[in-house]
Enzyme design. Structure first.
Site, PDB file in Angstrom:
ATOM      1  N   GLU A  40      55.658  15.120  51.938  1.00  0.00           N
ATOM      2  CA  GLU A  40      54.801  14.433  52.904  1.00  0.00           C
ATOM      3  C   GLU A  40      54.273  13.164  52.241  1.00  0.00           C
ATOM      4  O   GLU A  40      53.658  13.235  51.173  1.00  0.00           O
ATOM      5  CB  GLU A  40      53.614  15.302  53.331  1.00  0.00           C
ATOM      6  CG  GLU A  40      52.727  14.585  54.343  1.00  0.00           C
ATOM      7  CD  GLU A  40      51.455  15.350  54.709  1.00  0.00           C
ATOM      8  OE1 GLU A  40      50.741  15.798  53.786  1.00  0.00           O
ATOM      9  OE2 GLU A  40      51.173  15.486  55.907  1.00  0.00           O
ATOM     10  N   ARG A  68      46.609  10.002  58.016  1.00  0.00           N
ATOM     11  CA  ARG A  68      45.516  10.911  58.390  1.00  0.00           C
ATOM     12  C   ARG A  68      44.198  10.168  58.550  1.00  0.00           C
ATOM     13  O   ARG A  68      43.817   9.356  57.712  1.00  0.00           O
ATOM     14  CB  ARG A  68      45.408  11.991  57.305  1.00  0.00           C
ATOM     15  CG  ARG A  68      44.593  13.173  57.659  1.00  0.00           C
ATOM     16  CD  ARG A  68      45.182  14.084  58.713  1.00  0.00           C
ATOM     17  NE  ARG A  68      46.248  14.946  58.225  1.00  0.00           N
ATOM     18  CZ  ARG A  68      47.369  15.198  58.910  1.00  0.00           C
ATOM     19  NH1 ARG A  68      47.575  14.658  60.086  1.00  0.00           N
ATOM     20  NH2 ARG A  68      48.290  15.995  58.410  1.00  0.00           N
ATOM     21  N   LYS A 292      33.214  45.445  40.306  1.00  0.00           N
ATOM     22  CA  LYS A 292      33.710  46.665  39.657  1.00  0.00           C
ATOM     23  C   LYS A 292      32.889  47.908  40.014  1.00  0.00           C
ATOM     24  O   LYS A 292      33.446  48.988  40.192  1.00  0.00           O
ATOM     25  CB  LYS A 292      33.748  46.483  38.140  1.00  0.00           C
ATOM     26  CG  LYS A 292      34.830  45.514  37.674  1.00  0.00           C
ATOM     27  CD  LYS A 292      34.949  45.480  36.171  1.00  0.00           C
ATOM     28  CE  LYS A 292      35.967  44.440  35.739  1.00  0.00           C
ATOM     29  NZ  LYS A 292      36.236  44.423  34.323  1.00  0.00           N
ATOM     30  N   ASN A 313      38.385  48.917  37.857  1.00  0.00           N
ATOM     31  CA  ASN A 313      38.986  47.572  37.832  1.00  0.00           C
ATOM     32  C   ASN A 313      40.369  47.562  38.468  1.00  0.00           C
ATOM     33  O   ASN A 313      41.025  46.522  38.471  1.00  0.00           O
ATOM     34  CB  ASN A 313      39.039  47.008  36.403  1.00  0.00           C
ATOM     35  CG  ASN A 313      40.155  47.610  35.589  1.00  0.00           C
ATOM     36  OD1 ASN A 313      40.585  48.739  35.858  1.00  0.00           O
ATOM     37  ND2 ASN A 313      40.638  46.888  34.598  1.00  0.00           N
ATOM     38  N   ASP A 328      40.125  49.028  31.653  1.00  0.00           N
ATOM     39  CA  ASP A 328      39.415  48.319  30.583  1.00  0.00           C
ATOM     40  C   ASP A 328      39.140  49.258  29.408  1.00  0.00           C
ATOM     41  O   ASP A 328      39.294  48.870  28.241  1.00  0.00           O
ATOM     42  CB  ASP A 328      38.056  47.784  31.074  1.00  0.00           C
ATOM     43  CG  ASP A 328      38.199  46.634  32.059  1.00  0.00           C
ATOM     44  OD1 ASP A 328      39.169  45.872  31.932  1.00  0.00           O
ATOM     45  OD2 ASP A 328      37.337  46.498  32.944  1.00  0.00           O
ATOM     46  N   GLY A 362      29.283  43.967  30.924  1.00  0.00           N
ATOM     47  CA  GLY A 362      30.444  44.713  31.414  1.00  0.00           C
ATOM     48  C   GLY A 362      31.431  45.089  30.325  1.00  0.00           C
ATOM     49  O   GLY A 362      31.884  46.244  30.258  1.00  0.00           O
ATOM     50  N   GLN A 478      47.386  48.120  34.410  1.00  0.00           N
ATOM     51  CA  GLN A 478      47.331  47.905  35.865  1.00  0.00           C
ATOM     52  C   GLN A 478      48.743  47.757  36.426  1.00  0.00           C
ATOM     53  O   GLN A 478      49.092  48.339  37.447  1.00  0.00           O
ATOM     54  CB  GLN A 478      46.550  46.628  36.184  1.00  0.00           C
ATOM     55  CG  GLN A 478      45.073  46.758  35.950  1.00  0.00           C
ATOM     56  CD  GLN A 478      44.310  45.512  36.346  1.00  0.00           C
ATOM     57  OE1 GLN A 478      44.827  44.400  36.287  1.00  0.00           O
ATOM     58  NE2 GLN A 478      43.070  45.705  36.759  1.00  0.00           N
TER      59      GLN A 478
END
Ligand code: NAP
Length: 509
Positions: A40, A68, A292, A313, A328, A362, A478
């Site tokens: 564009e 624009r 969390k 988590n 963790d 934490g 994870q």
């Protein structure tokens, strides 16, 4: 003329806007070299009247002409009459596409095979009558409908994806702003013919717009399709999270058709967010600050760590709702064990150790639980004593006053404060004289990896573990929960270290 239609699949349109023709030309050519399939050209950025010949002679792929207006997010400062003349000239000059706003498209006749985008922008909101606006635009003489509105809630993205999916005409639907970033990444999966991306980081053309490189190299936008599984990270802030880099790179490494998306979800909005995004659906989430604790209260199966520390988590969708996990805590234990004894056959026994944890936030909580579960003796020192006392009570650890931290006898020193983190990199939570040779120093900060504490500890012959390992391990666990596959740990480490290189950090800052 090369064409770009919805049947080509998801394409990234690179937006180029510069005040000088010379720079515009350079960026058009460079975008082409980098593999752009649609560009564009924001003619409203040019300081002088456009020289179409100069812009079109180097055209590497189909190009869209856009002029624009300011209320739509552009820079056009001339009259509307002049703008329409310019658009007609651009059409006749040889642009492949033209962007015409919904209020003007009917006054500009179709010309030869030049394709038309009918667009609507709203920099304030998603108006109540958006469905009527969309329906009206679908009836106008255009090949693609573009709607760019401003998200005020993360769930606005779900609405937009639905609009794309059910649109009778190909719809590029975008929720602008940080809350709408997911609409830019998931639009193609819902059927949008293309999305917009900035040529580079310094020149994002609209709020929340990602760069061409990020869209390609991090999110692999052109390969995301209707069968792509979606994962993501929920947090606030989330823009600088390294998790999309790690997980998307790992999916690619293992040939898994999945995409991992950042979702900025403000505090208090988690339950509604999860409910609404079931429609996508999202199969699993990483959860970070400030969610969390809330995540641990969601209905579903909890792993033993979540049940013990009331912080989750990781969320994985299953037939009963969510499986809630905390990676963790095991990541902290694995990291320390591996650093103490790199030999897998003889894992380190943490019972024999005494650790001083600095901090009570934490990360301190995850590390304290991990060490306590492993049987280590733990002492917590925190600037705010009450916080240390609360954590010590929860984990059965001892407390030392912050001022006495240099006098505590220990063989492990673990920094869980944010002291030394970017941009305050000339700070350390302890005086270097407390760093005796042989002391095990675990720095949980990873931005930067080489904090002042790390440098001083190395200089004084301490055994040093940096925060990258724990960070990578929690992501790897994870990944394994998400996919059931072994995570490519080394690839993950490399990705994180590359992203954390001093140059990358300076760029982000
Ligand atoms: P948090 O919950 O906000 O806790 C911050 C801690 O730092 C608190 O204990 C706070 O003490 C202390 N602190 C802040 N400024 C201080 C100062 N000037 N002097 C002394 N203490 C100070 O943050 P968090 O989530 O635990 O994160 C802490 C650090 O861990 C971050 O820097 C982050 O980079 C790192 N981290 C590492 C990983 C990993 O996997 N390696 C993951 C997440 C975070 P008060 O209680 O007195 O305020």
């Amino acid at each position: 003329m090369a064409s770009m239609t919805s049947s080509d699949g998801a394409t990234i349109c690179v937006v180029v806007g510069r005040t000088r023709h010379k720079m515009m030309q350079i960026e058009i050519q460079e975008a082409g070299k980098r593999g752009a399939r649609l560009i564009e050209v924001r003619l409203d950025f040019l300081a002088k009247a456009p020289d179409f010949g100069r812009l079109l002679e180097i055209k590497p792929c189909p190009m869209i002409a856009t002029v624009r207006r300011a209320p739509d997010g552009g820079r056009w400062s001339g009259t509307e009459e002049e703008r329409l003349v310019l658009l007609r000239q651009a059409i006749a000059a040889g642009f492949d596409w033209v962007d015409l706003e919904t209020d003007v498209i009917d006054s500009v006749p179709r010309f030869k095979d030049v394709k038309r985008i009918v667009s609507y922008h709203n920099l304030r909101e998603i108006p109540d009558d958006i469905e009527d606006i969309h329906a009206g635009m679908c009836r106008q003489d255009a090949d693609v409908v573009k709607i760019a509105v401003t998200a005020h809630h993360p769930t606005d993205v779900v609405y937009m994806l639905d609009l794309i999916r059910n649109s009778p005409k190909p719809l590029v639907g975008i929720c602008m702003g940080e809350l709408g970033v997911a609409s830019r990444i998931l639009g193609g999966r819902a059927g949008a013919p293309f999305t917009y991306a900035a040529f580079n980081r310094e020149r994002s053309m609209a709020p929340g717009m990602l760069t061409f490189d990020d869209m390609r190299k991090v999110y692999h936008y052109e390969e995301v399709n209707a069968t792509t599984t979606v994962y993501g990270v929920i947090g606030d802030p989330v823009a600088h999270s390294l998790s999309p880099l790690i997980h998307n790179r790992s999916f690619r490494e293992l040939g898994i058709n999945a995409v991992y998306v950042p979702f900025r979800v403000p505090r208090g909005e988690l339950p509604l967010f999860l409910k609404e995004f079931q429609a996508v659906p999202v199969q699993g989430y990483s959860v970070t600050l400030p969610h969390k604790e809330t995540a641990a209260t969601l209905p579903g199966e909890k792993d033993t760590v979540v049940a013990a520390i009331h912080a989750a988590n990781t969320l994985l969708r299953n037939e009963n709702g969510w499986r809630l996990s905390n990676t963790d805590v095991p990541a902290a234990a694995d990291s320390i064990r591996a650093a103490l004894s790199p030999d897998d056959a003889h894992p380190a026994d943490l019972q024999a150790h005494t650790a001083l944890i600095l901090g009570a936030g934490g990360v301190a909580r995850a590390v304290a639980h991990a060490l306590h579960r492993e049987g280590a003796a733990v002492i917590i020192a925190n600037r705010t004593l009450e916080r240390a006392q609360r954590l010590a009570e929860e984990t059965g650890c001892r407390v030392a006053e912050w001022a006495t931290r240099h006098n505590v006898t220990c063989d492990m020193l673990i920094n869980c404060t944010s002291v030394g983190m970017y941009p305050n990199m000339d700070e350390s939570p302890v005086h270097h004289s407390a760093l005796k040779p042989g002391l095990f120093v675990f720095e949980t900060i990873y931005t930067p990896e080489q904090t002042l504490l790390v440098k001083e500890a190395k200089a004084r012959e301490c055994k040093v573990l940096t925060g990258v390992d724990m960070f990578v391990r929690q992501a790897a666990l994870q990944f394994e929960l998400f996919t059931g596959r072994q995570a490519p740990l080394e690839v993950m480490r490399t990705v994180v270290r590359r992203a954390l290189s001093p140059v990358a950090i300076r760029d982000e800052g």
